[in-house]
Design an enzyme around this catalytic site. Sequence first.
Site, PDB file in Angstrom:
ATOM      1  N   THR A  76       9.885  -1.567  18.799  1.00 35.82           N
ATOM      2  CA  THR A  76       9.024  -1.692  19.981  1.00 35.82           C
ATOM      3  C   THR A  76       8.687  -3.150  20.317  1.00 35.82           C
ATOM      4  OG1 THR A  76       7.184  -1.313  18.471  1.00 35.82           O
ATOM      5  CG2 THR A  76       7.901   0.574  19.805  1.00 35.82           C
ATOM      6  N   GLY A  77       9.011  -4.085  19.436  1.00 45.43           N
ATOM      7  CA  GLY A  77       8.614  -5.486  19.630  1.00 45.43           C
ATOM      8  C   GLY A  77       9.543  -6.244  20.563  1.00 45.43           C
ATOM      9  N   ARG A 103      16.479 -15.407   4.432  1.00 43.98           N
ATOM     10  CA  ARG A 103      17.540 -16.330   4.902  1.00 43.98           C
ATOM     11  C   ARG A 103      17.974 -17.339   3.844  1.00 43.98           C
ATOM     12  NH1 ARG A 103      14.467 -17.813  10.378  1.00 43.98           N
ATOM     13  NH2 ARG A 103      14.849 -15.881  11.509  1.00 43.98           N
ATOM     14  N   CYS A 142      15.723 -18.995  15.784  1.00 40.63           N
ATOM     15  CA  CYS A 142      16.242 -19.060  17.150  1.00 40.63           C
ATOM     16  C   CYS A 142      16.530 -20.489  17.652  1.00 40.63           C
ATOM     17  CB  CYS A 142      15.286 -18.353  18.101  1.00 40.63           C
ATOM     18  SG  CYS A 142      13.570 -18.728  17.792  1.00 40.63           S
ATOM     19  N   GLN A 180      10.431 -24.792  23.252  1.00 40.11           N
ATOM     20  CA  GLN A 180      10.686 -23.384  22.925  1.00 40.11           C
ATOM     21  C   GLN A 180       9.885 -22.414  23.791  1.00 40.11           C
ATOM     22  OE1 GLN A 180      11.180 -24.603  18.264  1.00 40.11           O
ATOM     23  NE2 GLN A 180      10.733 -22.454  18.677  1.00 40.11           N
ATOM     24  N   SER A 182       8.483 -16.306  24.377  1.00 43.08           N
ATOM     25  CA  SER A 182       8.929 -15.033  23.784  1.00 43.08           C
ATOM     26  C   SER A 182       9.239 -15.201  22.298  1.00 43.08           C
ATOM     27  CB  SER A 182      10.151 -14.475  24.520  1.00 43.08           C
ATOM     28  OG  SER A 182      11.199 -15.425  24.542  1.00 43.08           O
ATOM     29  N   LYS A 213      12.256 -24.929   8.935  1.00 44.79           N
ATOM     30  CA  LYS A 213      13.370 -23.963   9.016  1.00 44.79           C
ATOM     31  C   LYS A 213      14.595 -24.612   9.642  1.00 44.79           C
ATOM     32  CE  LYS A 213      10.531 -20.693  10.623  1.00 44.79           C
ATOM     33  NZ  LYS A 213      10.093 -19.515  11.340  1.00 44.79           N
ATOM     34  N   ARG A 239       6.097 -25.768  21.924  1.00 46.89           N
ATOM     35  CA  ARG A 239       6.098 -24.551  22.754  1.00 46.89           C
ATOM     36  C   ARG A 239       5.825 -24.956  24.203  1.00 46.89           C
ATOM     37  NH1 ARG A 239       7.966 -20.248  20.697  1.00 46.89           N
ATOM     38  NH2 ARG A 239       6.424 -19.983  19.060  1.00 46.89           N
ATOM     39  N   HIS A 297      15.394 -21.410  24.629  1.00 47.26           N
ATOM     40  CA  HIS A 297      14.956 -22.611  23.903  1.00 47.26           C
ATOM     41  C   HIS A 297      15.869 -23.785  24.294  1.00 47.26           C
ATOM     42  CE1 HIS A 297      12.236 -20.179  21.761  1.00 47.26           C
ATOM     43  NE2 HIS A 297      12.724 -20.236  20.530  1.00 47.26           N
TER      44      HIS A 297
HETATM   45  N1  LIG Z   1      15.979 -15.206  14.956  1.00 44.45           N
HETATM   46  C1  LIG Z   1      14.826 -15.706  15.341  1.00 44.45           C
HETATM   47  O1  LIG Z   1      14.557 -16.864  15.312  1.00 44.45           O
HETATM   48  C2  LIG Z   1      13.775 -14.864  15.824  1.00 44.45           C
HETATM   49  C3  LIG Z   1      13.247 -14.053  14.906  1.00 44.45           C
HETATM   50  N2  LIG Z   1      12.160 -13.369  15.201  1.00 44.45           N
HETATM   51  C4  LIG Z   1      11.616 -12.579  14.109  1.00 44.45           C
HETATM   52  O2  LIG Z   1      11.803 -11.194  14.428  1.00 44.45           O
HETATM   53  C5  LIG Z   1      10.715 -10.449  13.919  1.00 44.45           C
HETATM   54  C6  LIG Z   1      10.047  -9.666  15.053  1.00 44.45           C
HETATM   55  O3  LIG Z   1       9.515 -10.558  16.006  1.00 44.45           O
HETATM   56  P1  LIG Z   1       8.938 -10.030  17.399  1.00 44.45           P
HETATM   57  O4  LIG Z   1       9.817  -8.969  17.949  1.00 44.45           O
HETATM   58  O5  LIG Z   1       8.701 -11.236  18.195  1.00 44.45           O
HETATM   59  O6  LIG Z   1       7.544  -9.356  16.938  1.00 44.45           O
HETATM   60  P2  LIG Z   1       6.621  -8.331  17.723  1.00 44.45           P
HETATM   61  O7  LIG Z   1       5.252  -8.590  17.252  1.00 44.45           O
HETATM   62  O8  LIG Z   1       6.900  -8.374  19.179  1.00 44.45           O
HETATM   63  O9  LIG Z   1       7.113  -6.870  17.152  1.00 44.45           O
HETATM   64  C7  LIG Z   1       6.856  -6.460  15.847  1.00 44.45           C
HETATM   65  C8  LIG Z   1       7.485  -5.083  15.568  1.00 44.45           C
HETATM   66  O10 LIG Z   1       7.206  -4.718  14.211  1.00 44.45           O
HETATM   67  C9  LIG Z   1       6.438  -3.509  14.191  1.00 44.45           C
HETATM   68  N3  LIG Z   1       5.395  -3.613  13.169  1.00 44.45           N
HETATM   69  C10 LIG Z   1       4.295  -4.401  13.181  1.00 44.45           C
HETATM   70  N4  LIG Z   1       3.550  -4.183  12.064  1.00 44.45           N
HETATM   71  C11 LIG Z   1       4.212  -3.241  11.353  1.00 44.45           C
HETATM   72  C12 LIG Z   1       3.941  -2.573  10.122  1.00 44.45           C
HETATM   73  N5  LIG Z   1       2.838  -2.857   9.406  1.00 44.45           N
HETATM   74  N6  LIG Z   1       4.823  -1.676   9.678  1.00 44.45           N
HETATM   75  C13 LIG Z   1       5.946  -1.387  10.389  1.00 44.45           C
HETATM   76  N7  LIG Z   1       6.251  -1.964  11.575  1.00 44.45           N
HETATM   77  C14 LIG Z   1       5.386  -2.881  12.044  1.00 44.45           C
HETATM   78  C15 LIG Z   1       5.827  -3.376  15.560  1.00 44.45           C
HETATM   79  O11 LIG Z   1       5.567  -2.001  15.823  1.00 44.45           O
HETATM   80  P3  LIG Z   1       4.306  -1.503  16.741  1.00 44.45           P
HETATM   81  O12 LIG Z   1       4.729  -1.685  18.173  1.00 44.45           O
HETATM   82  O13 LIG Z   1       4.160  -0.081  16.362  1.00 44.45           O
HETATM   83  O14 LIG Z   1       3.133  -2.355  16.371  1.00 44.45           O
HETATM   84  C16 LIG Z   1       6.948  -3.952  16.427  1.00 44.45           C
HETATM   85  O15 LIG Z   1       7.945  -2.977  16.601  1.00 44.45           O
HETATM   86  C17 LIG Z   1       9.790 -11.467  13.223  1.00 44.45           C
HETATM   87  O16 LIG Z   1      10.141 -11.554  11.862  1.00 44.45           O
HETATM   88  C18 LIG Z   1      10.126 -12.754  13.929  1.00 44.45           C
HETATM   89  O17 LIG Z   1       9.813 -13.880  13.135  1.00 44.45           O
HETATM   90  C19 LIG Z   1      11.615 -13.441  16.435  1.00 44.45           C
HETATM   91  C20 LIG Z   1      12.163 -14.229  17.424  1.00 44.45           C
HETATM   92  C21 LIG Z   1      13.316 -14.981  17.203  1.00 44.45           C
HETATM   93  N1  LIG Z   2       9.377 -19.325  15.464  1.00 46.98           N
HETATM   94  C1  LIG Z   2      10.283 -18.898  16.528  1.00 46.98           C
HETATM   95  C2  LIG Z   2      10.571 -17.428  16.453  1.00 46.98           C
HETATM   96  C3  LIG Z   2      10.630 -16.880  15.062  1.00 46.98           C
HETATM   97  O1  LIG Z   2      10.041 -15.871  14.807  1.00 46.98           O
HETATM   98  O2  LIG Z   2      11.339 -17.570  14.196  1.00 46.98           O
HETATM   99  P1  LIG Z   2      11.675 -17.099  12.706  1.00 46.98           P
HETATM  100  O3  LIG Z   2      12.453 -15.838  12.808  1.00 46.98           O
HETATM  101  O4  LIG Z   2      12.446 -18.202  12.128  1.00 46.98           O
HETATM  102  O5  LIG Z   2      10.369 -16.865  11.993  1.00 46.98           O
HETATM  103  C4  LIG Z   2       9.678 -19.259  17.848  1.00 46.98           C
HETATM  104  O6  LIG Z   2       8.484 -19.239  17.891  1.00 46.98           O
HETATM  105  O7  LIG Z   2      10.325 -19.498  18.844  1.00 46.98           O
END
Ligand SMILES: NC(=O)C1=CN([C@@H]2O[C@H](COP(=O)(O)OP(=O)(O)OC[C@H]3O[C@@H](n4cnc5c(N)ncnc54)[C@H](OP(=O)(O)O)[C@@H]3O)[C@@H](O)[C@H]2O)C=CC1
Ligand SMILES: N[C@@H](CC(=O)OP(=O)(O)O)C(=O)O
Length: 338
Positions: free
Chosen positions: A10-11, A109, A147, A173, A176, A202, A232, A239
């Site tokens: 859902t995130g 990672r 990212c 950045q 989102s 990172k 940001r 980004h």
């Molecule tokens: N490759 C990269 O650089 C990037 C990596 N990320 C990483 O991806 C991950 C998700 O980020 P993002 O989508 O922005 O986060 P969001 O906060 O938008 O979404 C979090 C998701 O995790 C679920 N969640 C939250 N708490 C729990 C819990 N206690 N148990 C189970 N599920 C839970 C939420 O469900 P619910 O809706 O039910 O609360 C939601 O589906 C993070 O680790 C982030 O660091 C993010 C952006 C870029």
């Molecule tokens: N920190 C990144 C997103 C992120 O969640 O990174 P990482 O997956 O490395 O924690 C940003 O804010 O744009």
Amino acid sequence: MINVGVLGATGAVGQRFVQLLADHPWFNLHTLTASERSAGKKYGSIVNWRLDAPFPDSIGETVVTPTTVESVKDCDLVFSALPAEIATPLEAGIAEAGVAVCSNARSHRMDPDVPLVVPEVNPDHLGLIDLQRDRGRDGFIVTNPNCSTIVLVMALAPLRSFAFTDVRVATMQAISGGGFSGVSAMDIYDNVIPYIGSEEEKMETETRKIMGRFTGSEIEDAPFGVSASCHRVPVIDGHTLAVWMDVGAPVSEVKKAYANFKSPFSNLPLQPAKPVEIFDQPDRPQPRLDRNRGRGMTVSVGRIREGLRFIALGHNTIRGAAGASVLNAELIYSKKYL
Ligand SMILES: NC(=O)C1=CN([C@@H]2O[C@H](COP(=O)(O)OP(=O)(O)OC[C@H]3O[C@@H](n4cnc5c(N)ncnc54)[C@H](OP(=O)(O)O)[C@@H]3O)[C@@H](O)[C@H]2O)C=CC1
Ligand SMILES: N[C@@H](CC(=O)OP(=O)(O)O)C(=O)O
């Protein structure tokens, strides 16, 4: 078809996974998980769909499950978009239980036997999967980079044949990257925030692992330094990086290297025709105009000047997150690790 699940569906990143997997030619989107708040409800009834792409109706009736090892037992592979603190134990537990995990979270990672992979850059690092299996894991974890790191690495990879020692980078950045509830409008509107927690560290460590050498038993970090400053800015997606480095070659040679850069794989569904696209116009790339190139998977490079100085741009939740994970999974499947 390979049954796949999305953890944290859902995130901000989870929705990108759903977008990319809803009609994937190889993967069947079987399981969607989220927190206890969302579990037991139909995905279409609880997701607050905020993407600039239509909601895939085929997935609306799927009932969201809690995020547990048990919930994903019918999946061959799961994509993780979980907050890192939850991802750390859960991804390990899922891998122990025999399911492959392609994770977007930072949790694993830098684990020595976990591949941190970008298919165009270091596909051979998937060899680390065998080391995870040697220590008794039935499944495995493969990660994709931060990212901002992935945009930098895609821009550096074509320049590998030049001897460079130090890379200096300043990022701009998108919001989102902080998730749906990460940065408030009051904080970011009319503003620039010159700090993103742990982001600089990172970029500095992940880049050297990805561009490092796989010896067969470990990764030797690449022999150059990275110095990053992360900021940001009020952009929704995309980004942008300003990069400085000494390559010991004229701009014309650098442009030639970019123009000749190709993916070693042409059979992966999400692989863009151009992994890196270069611009000659003085005011490109720009996030709003260029982030969706190659379905969000192309990294754009422009303003290549003596020095060497250039600008690189990538879509942070597609090439920088969900798309990177899906491309990794396609590579893993095509290499018969599943
Ligand atoms: N490759 C990269 O650089 C990037 C990596 N990320 C990483 O991806 C991950 C998700 O980020 P993002 O989508 O922005 O986060 P969001 O906060 O938008 O979404 C979090 C998701 O995790 C679920 N969640 C939250 N708490 C729990 C819990 N206690 N148990 C189970 N599920 C839970 C939420 O469900 P619910 O809706 O039910 O609360 C939601 O589906 C993070 O680790 C982030 O660091 C993010 C952006 C870029
Ligand atoms: N920190 C990144 C997103 C992120 O969640 O990174 P990482 O997956 O490395 O924690 C940003 O804010 O744009």
